[in-house]
Design an enzyme around this catalytic site. Sequence first.
Site, PDB file in Angstrom:
ATOM      1  N   CYS A  76       0.843  -1.198   0.000  1.00  0.00           N
ATOM      2  CA  CYS A  76       0.000   0.000   0.000  1.00  0.00           C
ATOM      3  C   CYS A  76       0.883   1.254   0.000  1.00  0.00           C
ATOM      4  CB  CYS A  76      -0.991  -0.030   1.162  1.00  0.00           C
ATOM      5  SG  CYS A  76      -2.356   1.158   0.981  1.00  0.00           S
ATOM      6  N   HIS A 178      -3.910  -4.912  -0.115  1.00  0.00           N
ATOM      7  CA  HIS A 178      -3.466  -5.458   1.170  1.00  0.00           C
ATOM      8  C   HIS A 178      -3.559  -6.980   1.134  1.00  0.00           C
ATOM      9  CE1 HIS A 178      -3.036  -1.817   3.650  1.00  0.00           C
ATOM     10  NE2 HIS A 178      -3.957  -1.311   2.835  1.00  0.00           N
ATOM     11  N   GLU A 180      -2.638  -9.048   3.290  1.00  0.00           N
ATOM     12  CA  GLU A 180      -3.000  -9.555   4.613  1.00  0.00           C
ATOM     13  C   GLU A 180      -4.502  -9.453   4.886  1.00  0.00           C
ATOM     14  OE1 GLU A 180      -2.241  -5.159   5.305  1.00  0.00           O
ATOM     15  OE2 GLU A 180      -1.539  -6.730   3.949  1.00  0.00           O
TER      16      GLU A 180
END
Length: 196
Positions: A76, A178, A180
Amino acid sequence: MIGIIRYGAGNIFSLTATLDRLGIAYGMVYTEDDLEQYDRYIIPGVGHAGAAMQKLEHTGLVPQIKALNKPTLGICVGMQLLTAHSEEGDAEMLDIFPVKTLHFPQAESFKVPHTGWNQVFAEKDNPLFANIPVGSHFYFVHSYFIEYDEAYTLASTNYINKFSASIWHNNFYGVQFHPEKSGTHGETLLKNFSTI
């Protein structure tokens, strides 16, 4: 083992929770001496790119990061730090990639920030996207994007315009989304990075 570069502009709870779940070893990098302990690095980031760059400069790690020759992944805002310049704060970045970070133009029926799931299309064969089908969905939250340059684009996404969802040059990688927070495909990408 992954070293997560800590400079005060990354909310890393989701990232470390995912790495824990995947059984991927990691530690924190605060100083130049810490860098030597790891064989790859992640630069996380949330918020304002200009402010993030200032915080990174305060660590004194900028020359060392630019000189890294081990796999390094920006996530990001961490990806935006790898570019030459960001319109967010009119700030000079690390200039590892000679591309710019730009604000999304106004467009009817499109909201900014670009928030939610969108398709990512890998454009080059690279182990970072191994076992991830082309067009898989990843989770985005951003108002600024990396201008599309075929030379450095590893994967692209369309929102208002085509932009680089992932960039790659030598040992440096970046993802605008992202991983994650992107479910199974995001976990696969992080596992791939841990073995590049």
